[in-house]
Scaffold this motif. Structure first.
Motif, PDB file in Angstrom:
ATOM      1  N   TRP A  86       1.845  -4.023  11.984  1.00 37.99           N
ATOM      2  CA  TRP A  86       1.665  -2.819  11.182  1.00 37.99           C
ATOM      3  C   TRP A  86       1.357  -3.154   9.736  1.00 37.99           C
ATOM      4  O   TRP A  86       0.685  -2.410   9.033  1.00 37.99           O
ATOM      5  CB  TRP A  86       2.937  -1.968  11.286  1.00 37.99           C
ATOM      6  CG  TRP A  86       2.877  -0.629  10.644  1.00 37.99           C
ATOM      7  CD1 TRP A  86       3.645  -0.191   9.614  1.00 37.99           C
ATOM      8  CD2 TRP A  86       2.019   0.465  10.979  1.00 37.99           C
ATOM      9  NE1 TRP A  86       3.325   1.094   9.292  1.00 37.99           N
ATOM     10  CE2 TRP A  86       2.322   1.527  10.118  1.00 37.99           C
ATOM     11  CE3 TRP A  86       1.011   0.639  11.928  1.00 37.99           C
ATOM     12  CZ2 TRP A  86       1.659   2.756  10.172  1.00 37.99           C
ATOM     13  CZ3 TRP A  86       0.362   1.862  11.982  1.00 37.99           C
ATOM     14  CH2 TRP A  86       0.683   2.890  11.126  1.00 37.99           C
ATOM     15  N   THR A  90       2.376  -1.558   4.556  1.00 35.52           N
ATOM     16  CA  THR A  90       1.699  -0.324   4.985  1.00 35.52           C
ATOM     17  C   THR A  90       2.653   0.871   4.899  1.00 35.52           C
ATOM     18  O   THR A  90       2.276   1.943   4.454  1.00 35.52           O
ATOM     19  CB  THR A  90       1.160  -0.484   6.421  1.00 35.52           C
ATOM     20  OG1 THR A  90       0.353  -1.654   6.474  1.00 35.52           O
ATOM     21  CG2 THR A  90       0.326   0.720   6.844  1.00 35.52           C
ATOM     22  N   GLY A 145       0.375  11.054   2.199  1.00 36.93           N
ATOM     23  CA  GLY A 145      -0.591  11.620   3.132  1.00 36.93           C
ATOM     24  C   GLY A 145      -0.292  11.340   4.586  1.00 36.93           C
ATOM     25  O   GLY A 145      -1.032  11.754   5.470  1.00 36.93           O
TER      26      GLY A 145
ATOM     27  N   TYR B 117      -9.989  15.042   9.355  1.00 31.34           N
ATOM     28  CA  TYR B 117      -8.670  14.596   8.898  1.00 31.34           C
ATOM     29  C   TYR B 117      -8.149  13.461   9.782  1.00 31.34           C
ATOM     30  O   TYR B 117      -7.612  12.458   9.284  1.00 31.34           O
ATOM     31  CB  TYR B 117      -7.715  15.794   8.945  1.00 31.34           C
ATOM     32  CG  TYR B 117      -6.308  15.504   8.515  1.00 31.34           C
ATOM     33  CD1 TYR B 117      -5.963  15.363   7.179  1.00 31.34           C
ATOM     34  CD2 TYR B 117      -5.284  15.389   9.460  1.00 31.34           C
ATOM     35  CE1 TYR B 117      -4.651  15.117   6.795  1.00 31.34           C
ATOM     36  CE2 TYR B 117      -3.983  15.141   9.083  1.00 31.34           C
ATOM     37  CZ  TYR B 117      -3.668  15.012   7.754  1.00 31.34           C
ATOM     38  OH  TYR B 117      -2.371  14.756   7.387  1.00 31.34           O
ATOM     39  N   GLN B 121      -7.362   9.657   8.665  1.00 36.67           N
ATOM     40  CA  GLN B 121      -6.055   9.013   8.878  1.00 36.67           C
ATOM     41  C   GLN B 121      -6.219   7.665   9.577  1.00 36.67           C
ATOM     42  O   GLN B 121      -5.593   6.674   9.196  1.00 36.67           O
ATOM     43  CB  GLN B 121      -5.166   9.926   9.738  1.00 36.67           C
ATOM     44  CG  GLN B 121      -4.651  11.139   9.016  1.00 36.67           C
ATOM     45  CD  GLN B 121      -3.309  10.862   8.327  1.00 36.67           C
ATOM     46  OE1 GLN B 121      -3.034   9.743   7.932  1.00 36.67           O
ATOM     47  NE2 GLN B 121      -2.509  11.881   8.158  1.00 36.67           N
ATOM     48  N   ARG B 124      -7.725   5.140   7.107  1.00 34.97           N
ATOM     49  CA  ARG B 124      -6.765   4.750   6.059  1.00 34.97           C
ATOM     50  C   ARG B 124      -5.810   3.687   6.583  1.00 34.97           C
ATOM     51  O   ARG B 124      -5.612   2.634   5.966  1.00 34.97           O
ATOM     52  CB  ARG B 124      -5.965   5.974   5.593  1.00 34.97           C
ATOM     53  CG  ARG B 124      -6.700   6.877   4.612  1.00 34.97           C
ATOM     54  CD  ARG B 124      -6.087   8.255   4.559  1.00 34.97           C
ATOM     55  NE  ARG B 124      -4.709   8.262   4.132  1.00 34.97           N
ATOM     56  CZ  ARG B 124      -4.281   8.755   2.965  1.00 34.97           C
ATOM     57  NH1 ARG B 124      -5.141   9.272   2.116  1.00 34.97           N
ATOM     58  NH2 ARG B 124      -3.023   8.748   2.647  1.00 34.97           N
ATOM     59  N   PHE B 125      -5.215   3.950   7.743  1.00 37.89           N
ATOM     60  CA  PHE B 125      -4.223   3.017   8.262  1.00 37.89           C
ATOM     61  C   PHE B 125      -4.857   1.707   8.737  1.00 37.89           C
ATOM     62  O   PHE B 125      -4.296   0.627   8.541  1.00 37.89           O
ATOM     63  CB  PHE B 125      -3.423   3.664   9.400  1.00 37.89           C
ATOM     64  CG  PHE B 125      -2.334   4.556   8.894  1.00 37.89           C
ATOM     65  CD1 PHE B 125      -1.283   4.051   8.147  1.00 37.89           C
ATOM     66  CD2 PHE B 125      -2.366   5.912   9.144  1.00 37.89           C
ATOM     67  CE1 PHE B 125      -0.274   4.870   7.667  1.00 37.89           C
ATOM     68  CE2 PHE B 125      -1.360   6.744   8.669  1.00 37.89           C
ATOM     69  CZ  PHE B 125      -0.315   6.223   7.928  1.00 37.89           C
TER      70      PHE B 125
END
Lengths: 189, 283
Positions: A86, A90, A145, B117, B121, B124-125
């Motif tokens: 991960w 993060t 977010g 959206y 997401q 971004r991750f």
């Protein structure tokens, strides 16, 4: 008689950063990272990996003080995330939340010691309070977010994580304290 | 169970960089990405993250489990966010959405906005994971302590970080030994209970002995460190770290990226942007 640095370095002050604190903190963080393999996901939650090993955070905080608790939670969670892929930072706010829970477990262990003389009960109460308050920090997911609003942060993040961590901490922390206390006494710590 | 740190990126371009660069770059990149919802800007950040990750030279075969975990976890986050927000995304009211259809039972609208959206997401991750993963595989294990110390972390805690990484493989070995020992006694922890409490109690015979043994065994480490005078004065490190020109350029690039995105964010130019194609699909 003058006190040598080595002797003063072994004091039991809550905020002293001694060799013992550093080693226990490193052991706690490494154990949390390793034992995080015992994890399972609660269906219907976001970003929440339930780790029975979370009880190590509250145990190390309670048994060895707030600094050890914070390091165990913060670094341990980051390492567990890194090992899983991960990423170290993060979910840095979740690592901080874990750290705060460990820190608070140590502080409540000291603050409530006179109110609750039974040490195992004290461990359970300190762990429970630490989880409920420490994990309020995950509401920062709204700013990051990861959660779109307060209801998502509460329903999908905060509520599941404190529920499962409460179960782990309230059951396992006293068990670990019960296993460690006799050994600590026999070792003269 | 082998979770010893693997130096998979050994010899790569990124592994030759100062290890502090990898840590600082990740922090800068994370704070850059979390400000961005505009797919166009995010696409640029994803390319940067991909190039950065590629420069670490980590073989995909060796980390495919980690990537599978990331994909699973991100999917989880995206799906739950989409379901629980009920279509109200990034401050958009439902009457502003370009709806394709509604999910049965819960009635959550799936719209051009919610699809965008979800994509944002994911990106971004994934980009954060791509920049974060090289820390585990492209920093020499012996450089972790000096890197944190030179970043201003008090030397005792920097040494604590190094100790943590050193303890992980040995404690993983202890855990495996304990699991094997319990298995010999007929205890199968994998046969977990159905409830969270059931699952939890199945791990107690592993967690307790491993933890207590580790604490008792730590006494040797504490004594060894005390005998060597740990804590008497600031520690020096044999490994000397120094930024070279390339490191400075890369660092400046990440700082510049954060600065530009922060300015764009403050001027409202990083908000959710919906591609026309997705809007047109809504009819």
């Amino acid at each position: 008689m003058s006190t040598t640095y080595m002797e003063s370095n072994r004091t039991d002050g809550t905020w002293d950063v001694t060799t013992r604190v550093i080693v226990y903190a490193a052991i706690g963080a490494a154990l949390y990272g390793v034992l995080a393999f015992f994890s399972f996901v609660i269906p219907g939650t976001a970003n929440v990996s339930v780790r029975p090993a979370f009880a190590l955070v509250t145990f190390f905080g309670f048994a060895f003080g707030p600094i050890v608790g914070f390091f165990t939670g913060f670094v341990g969670n980051a390492i567990a995330d890194q090992i899983s892929g991960w990423g170290l930072l993060t979910s840095w706010n979740w690592s901080l939340a874990n750290g705060f829970a460990g820190l608070l477990a140590g502080l409540f262990g000291v603050w409530l010691a006179r109110t609750i003389p039974n040490r195992l009960l004290l461990a359970a109460v300190a762990a429970a309070l630490a989880v409920v308050i420490g994990f309020l920090f995950v509401f920062t997911d709204i700013w990051l977010g990861t959660a779109d609003d307060v209801s998502v942060a509460f329903t999908a993040n905060y509520l599941p994580v404190i529920t499962t961590n409460l179960i782990a901490a309230v059951i396992l922390t006293p068990i670990l304290v019960a296993a460690w206390d006799p050994l600590r006494d026999s070792m003269g710590r | 169970m082998n979770i010893a740190p693997r130096y998979l990126g050994r010899g790569s371009w990124l592994s030759r960089r100062d290890p502090r660069l990898l840590l600082v770059s990740l922090a800068l990149f994370v704070f850059t990405v979390i400000q961005v919802w505009d797919l166009r800007i995010l696409a640029g950040l994803v390319i940067i993250a991909a190039l950065y990750y590629r420069s670490a030279g980590i073989p995909f075969r060796a980390v495919r489990i980690q990537w599978a975990y990331v994909l699973f976890f991100v999917s989880f986050v995206v799906i739950v966010n989409t379901l629980l927000t009920g279509g109200e995304l990034r401050g958009l009211a439902e009457d502003e959405l370009h709806i394709y259809f509604r999910l049965p039972l819960i009635g959550t609208p799936i719209s051009a906005e919610s699809v965008t959206y979800a994509i944002v997401q994911y990106l971004r991750f994934l980009s954060m994971a791509a920049v974060g993963l090289p820390i585990a595989y492209a920093i020499a294990p012996g450089d972790i302590g000096p890197a944190f110390a030179r970043l201003g972390v008090p030397y005792k805690f920097a040494y604590g970080m190094e100790l943590t990484f050193r303890f992980v493989p040995s404690l993983a070995g202890d855990l495996q030994t304990t699991i094997d020992a319990q298995r010999v006694r007929g205890y199968e922890w994998e046969k977990r209970g159905r409830t969270p409490i059931g699952k939890l109690t199945r791990t107690i015979p592993m967690v307790t002995p491993v933890t207590i043994n580790a604490i008792v065994g730590a006494e040797d480490t504490i004594d060894a460190m005390d005998l060597r005078g740990f804590g008497t004065q600031p520690r020096t490190w044999l490994r000397q770290l120094a930024f070279d020109r390339t490191d400075r350029v890369v660092l400046a690039g990440f700082v510049l990226l954060l600065a530009v995105v922060t300015v764009l964010s403050f001027t409202g130019r990083t908000e959710l942007w919906i591609p026309d194609l997705l809007v047109e699909l809504a009819g």
